[in-house]
Design an enzyme around this catalytic site. Structure first.
Site, short mmCIF file in Angstrom:
data_model
loop_
_atom_site.label_atom_id
_atom_site.label_comp_id
_atom_site.label_asym_id
_atom_site.label_seq_id
_atom_site.Cartn_x
_atom_site.Cartn_y
_atom_site.Cartn_z
N ARG A 224 26.50 76.39 -0.57
CA ARG A 224 26.47 77.06 -1.87
C ARG A 224 25.16 77.83 -1.98
NH1 ARG A 224 31.10 76.50 -1.95
NH2 ARG A 224 32.43 75.38 -3.45
N HIS A 272 31.29 85.02 1.19
CA HIS A 272 31.89 83.70 0.91
C HIS A 272 33.28 83.57 1.57
CE1 HIS A 272 31.67 80.17 -2.12
NE2 HIS A 272 32.44 79.84 -1.10
N1 LIG Z 1 31.42 78.73 2.06
C1 LIG Z 1 32.65 78.26 2.03
O1 LIG Z 1 33.61 79.02 2.20
C2 LIG Z 1 32.88 76.77 1.86
C3 LIG Z 1 34.15 76.26 2.15
C4 LIG Z 1 34.35 74.90 2.05
C5 LIG Z 1 33.32 74.07 1.66
N2 LIG Z 1 32.09 74.60 1.38
C6 LIG Z 1 30.99 73.71 0.96
O2 LIG Z 1 30.82 72.68 1.92
C7 LIG Z 1 30.52 71.48 1.22
C8 LIG Z 1 30.81 70.27 2.10
O3 LIG Z 1 32.19 70.08 2.25
P1 LIG Z 1 32.77 68.75 2.96
O4 LIG Z 1 34.25 68.80 2.83
O5 LIG Z 1 32.20 68.58 4.32
O6 LIG Z 1 32.15 67.62 2.00
P2 LIG Z 1 32.06 66.04 2.25
O7 LIG Z 1 33.12 65.61 3.20
O8 LIG Z 1 31.97 65.40 0.92
O9 LIG Z 1 30.65 65.87 3.00
C9 LIG Z 1 29.45 66.06 2.36
C10 LIG Z 1 28.33 65.61 3.28
O10 LIG Z 1 27.07 65.88 2.65
C11 LIG Z 1 26.29 64.68 2.65
N3 LIG Z 1 25.42 64.62 1.47
C12 LIG Z 1 25.76 64.74 0.17
N4 LIG Z 1 24.67 64.59 -0.63
C13 LIG Z 1 23.63 64.38 0.21
C14 LIG Z 1 22.24 64.14 0.01
N5 LIG Z 1 21.72 64.07 -1.22
N6 LIG Z 1 21.47 63.95 1.08
C15 LIG Z 1 21.98 63.98 2.34
N7 LIG Z 1 23.30 64.21 2.60
C16 LIG Z 1 24.10 64.41 1.54
C17 LIG Z 1 27.30 63.56 2.62
O11 LIG Z 1 26.70 62.36 3.06
P3 LIG Z 1 27.60 61.02 3.20
O12 LIG Z 1 28.49 61.27 4.39
O13 LIG Z 1 26.59 59.98 3.48
O14 LIG Z 1 28.36 60.86 1.94
C18 LIG Z 1 28.37 64.11 3.57
O15 LIG Z 1 28.02 63.86 4.91
C19 LIG Z 1 31.37 71.57 -0.05
O16 LIG Z 1 30.83 70.77 -1.08
C20 LIG Z 1 31.32 73.05 -0.37
O17 LIG Z 1 30.31 73.33 -1.31
C21 LIG Z 1 31.85 75.93 1.48
#
Ligand SMILES: NC(=O)c1ccc[n+]([C@@H]2O[C@H](COP(=O)([O-])OP(=O)(O)OC[C@H]3O[C@@H](n4cnc5c(N)ncnc54)[C@H](OP(=O)(O)O)[C@@H]3O)[C@@H](O)[C@H]2O)c1
Length: 309
Positions: A224, A272
């Site tokens: 983001r 994006h």
């Molecule tokens: N640009 C785009 O087109 C696009 C598309 C899709 C997604 N995204 C972004 O990608 C993000 C991640 O997606 P995802 O599906 O991989 O999410 P996810 O499965 O919930 O994984 C999030 C990861 O971030 C870690 N995390 C969260 N808060 C943290 C903190 N304070 N300190 C350290 N690590 C932290 C989590 O740790 P734990 O494993 O320990 O919980 C987990 O490993 C989304 O939230 C979205 O904003 C962007």
């Protein structure tokens, strides 16, 4: 009859509604209408207006049409006592792996340089680049981050990862929590951000953290825009501490016409698009979860409101 309301402003709703209705024949599926009665059981949303939750007061769950739920969580009238469910993978992880690998390879193989040399008719020679000189650090090892890490391991880059809780991924040196951030950054040269946006991760790509990266570092932000402090990136590029950045997300989207990123020679930008929500995979996932909920079964992907993701 049970009912699903669809409310995703930027998307043409017809094919989404038709697809959901096909997968959930026992449900009425309709596009949100603030003048309607508001008796839906489930809402499928992306950036909905506040009126949705003022009108639809008997929802049993809300499905977000994306992995990131930061915008939804900021809505003051988001119901507090029902599950918010985010998309899990649904074809996004492999897209993100493609995008990040492309950005890493483009940088480490100096493809920008070869492109401009070929355009100006130069047969240019460069020394080979050595992968071990480019350790890649991935912030966030969830559904997307873990897939990105796996792809980079397959390309034989040294890969580090950082998450909130401890992880054990093949080929990845894993760090976790606040104590793990410093050693993670200090051993990273190409930093990839795939974190969810939460109060803890807002502005995490700031001068103090980016300055800890190995010299001549490179940033890839696909999470983001609010993770990055724009002025800090510009200052670090100016000072030579960072070699460049690939950015897919921005604090304000579309990026304002007068933003300095547009004309910066060391910044590569995309609007994006690093991982798009794919309709068929997303609808199949959502319909499957609605059926599970209707049968009283547990589902994956419910947002933990305390962590904000
Ligand atoms: N640009 C785009 O087109 C696009 C598309 C899709 C997604 N995204 C972004 O990608 C993000 C991640 O997606 P995802 O599906 O991989 O999410 P996810 O499965 O919930 O994984 C999030 C990861 O971030 C870690 N995390 C969260 N808060 C943290 C903190 N304070 N300190 C350290 N690590 C932290 C989590 O740790 P734990 O494993 O320990 O919980 C987990 O490993 C989304 O939230 C979205 O904003 C962007």
């Amino acid at each position: 009859m049970r009912r699903v309301v669809f409310c995703a402003g930027q998307t043409d709703p017809a094919r989404w509604v038709e697809g959901l209705a096909r997968l959930l024949p026992e449900f009425e599926v309709e596009v949100f209408d603030p003048r309607a009665s508001g008796r839906s059981d489930y809402a499928v949303v992306w950036a909905p207006p506040a009126a949705l939750f003022d009108t639809e007061t008997s929802l049993k769950a809300i499905f977000n049409l994306g992995a990131g739920i930061d915008a939804l969580m900021r809505m003051p009238n988001l119901p507090k006592d029902i599950p918010v469910v985010r998309l899990g993978d649904a074809g996004m992880s492999v897209q993100m792996a493609e995008y990040v690998c492309h950005a890493v390879i483009r940088h480490t193989r100096e493809l920008d340089l070869f492109e401009s040399a070929s355009r100006s008719g130069h047969w240019t020679f460069r020394k080979p680049t050595i992968r071990s000189h480019y350790p890649v650090g991935i912030m966030g090892l969830g559904a997307i981050g873990a897939r990105v890490a796996q792809a980079l391991v397959d390309f034989e880059y040294p890969v580090r990862g950082w998450s909130r809780t401890e992880k054990n991924l093949p080929g990845v040196t894993c760090y976790s929590g606040a104590a793990g951030l410093d050693p993670f950054l200090r051993s990273t040269r190409i930093l990839v951000c795939v974190l969810p946006l939460t109060p803890e991760t807002d502005s995490i790509l700031n001068r103090e953290n980016l300055a800890k990266l190995i010299e001549d570092a490179y940033l890839i932000n696909v999470a983001r825009g609010a993770h990055l402090v724009d002025a800090d990136l510009l200052a670090l590029l100016e000072s030579g501490q960072l070699a460049g950045a690939t950015l897919d997300v921005f604090r304000e989207e579309p990026l304002p016409a007068d933003h300095p990123f547009w004309s910066h020679p060391q910044i590569v930008m995309t609007p994006h698009i690093s991982a798009r929500t794919l309709r068929d995979a997303s609808l199949a996932q959502i319909a499957g979860k609605i059926e599970q909920l209707e049968r009283g079964l547990p589902i994956e992907g419910i947002v933990d409101r305390r962590c904000g993701y």
